[in-house]
Design a protein around this motif. Sequence first.
Motif, PDB file in Angstrom:
ATOM      1  N   ASN A 189       0.808  -1.169  -0.026  1.00 41.41           N
ATOM      2  CA  ASN A 189      -0.007  -0.036   0.266  1.00 41.41           C
ATOM      3  C   ASN A 189       0.809   1.130   0.009  1.00 41.41           C
ATOM      4  OD1 ASN A 189      -2.783  -1.565   0.194  1.00 41.41           O
ATOM      5  ND2 ASN A 189      -2.372  -1.729   2.355  1.00 41.41           N
ATOM      6  N   PRO A 190       1.617   1.462  -0.935  1.00 38.97           N
ATOM      7  CA  PRO A 190       2.394   2.823  -1.004  1.00 38.97           C
ATOM      8  C   PRO A 190       1.684   3.864  -1.340  1.00 38.97           C
ATOM      9  CG  PRO A 190       2.741   1.326  -3.227  1.00 38.97           C
ATOM     10  CD  PRO A 190       1.914   0.620  -2.159  1.00 38.97           C
ATOM     11  N   ARG A 191       2.217   5.047  -0.984  1.00 36.91           N
ATOM     12  CA  ARG A 191       1.665   6.213  -1.120  1.00 36.91           C
ATOM     13  C   ARG A 191       2.673   7.408  -1.506  1.00 36.91           C
ATOM     14  NH1 ARG A 191       1.365  10.631   2.753  1.00 36.91           N
ATOM     15  NH2 ARG A 191       2.160   9.330   4.476  1.00 36.91           N
ATOM     16  N   VAL A 192       2.439   7.663  -2.785  1.00 34.63           N
ATOM     17  CA  VAL A 192       3.302   8.543  -3.423  1.00 34.63           C
ATOM     18  C   VAL A 192       3.291  10.032  -2.630  1.00 34.63           C
ATOM     19  CG1 VAL A 192       3.677   9.705  -5.785  1.00 34.63           C
ATOM     20  CG2 VAL A 192       3.067   7.463  -5.571  1.00 34.63           C
ATOM     21  N   THR A 193       4.571  10.185  -2.166  1.00 35.84           N
ATOM     22  CA  THR A 193       4.568  11.790  -1.566  1.00 35.84           C
ATOM     23  C   THR A 193       5.067  12.716  -2.353  1.00 35.84           C
ATOM     24  OG1 THR A 193       6.724  11.006  -0.781  1.00 35.84           O
ATOM     25  CG2 THR A 193       4.759  10.550   0.709  1.00 35.84           C
ATOM     26  N   ALA A 194       5.885  12.454  -3.414  1.00 34.55           N
ATOM     27  CA  ALA A 194       6.175  13.583  -4.230  1.00 34.55           C
ATOM     28  C   ALA A 194       6.556  12.824  -5.517  1.00 34.55           C
ATOM     29  CB  ALA A 194       7.632  14.122  -3.676  1.00 34.55           C
ATOM     30  N   SER A 195       6.414  13.589  -6.645  1.00 32.48           N
ATOM     31  CA  SER A 195       6.785  13.060  -7.896  1.00 32.48           C
ATOM     32  C   SER A 195       7.518  14.471  -8.744  1.00 32.48           C
ATOM     33  CB  SER A 195       5.629  12.647  -8.652  1.00 32.48           C
ATOM     34  OG  SER A 195       4.618  13.553  -8.885  1.00 32.48           O
TER      35      SER A 195
END
Length: 59
Positions: A12-18
């Motif tokens: 369940n990863p959460r993208v914090t920045a891209s």
Amino acid sequence: MAGTGGALVLLNPRVTASAVEADKAAKRYEECLSFFDVRGLVPRPLRITSKSPRSTAPR
């Protein structure tokens, strides 16, 4: 873990920045798994940062 040859498991990863810039070569059609024949062009950022809970499963 990058470069160690081991598997990277994200639960369940959460993208914090891209990255602002996207990989134009990687912009491809992706399909929805829930609805037949629903697809769209999806850009992919060159880099992301993510957070994921740590697994307590034995290795």
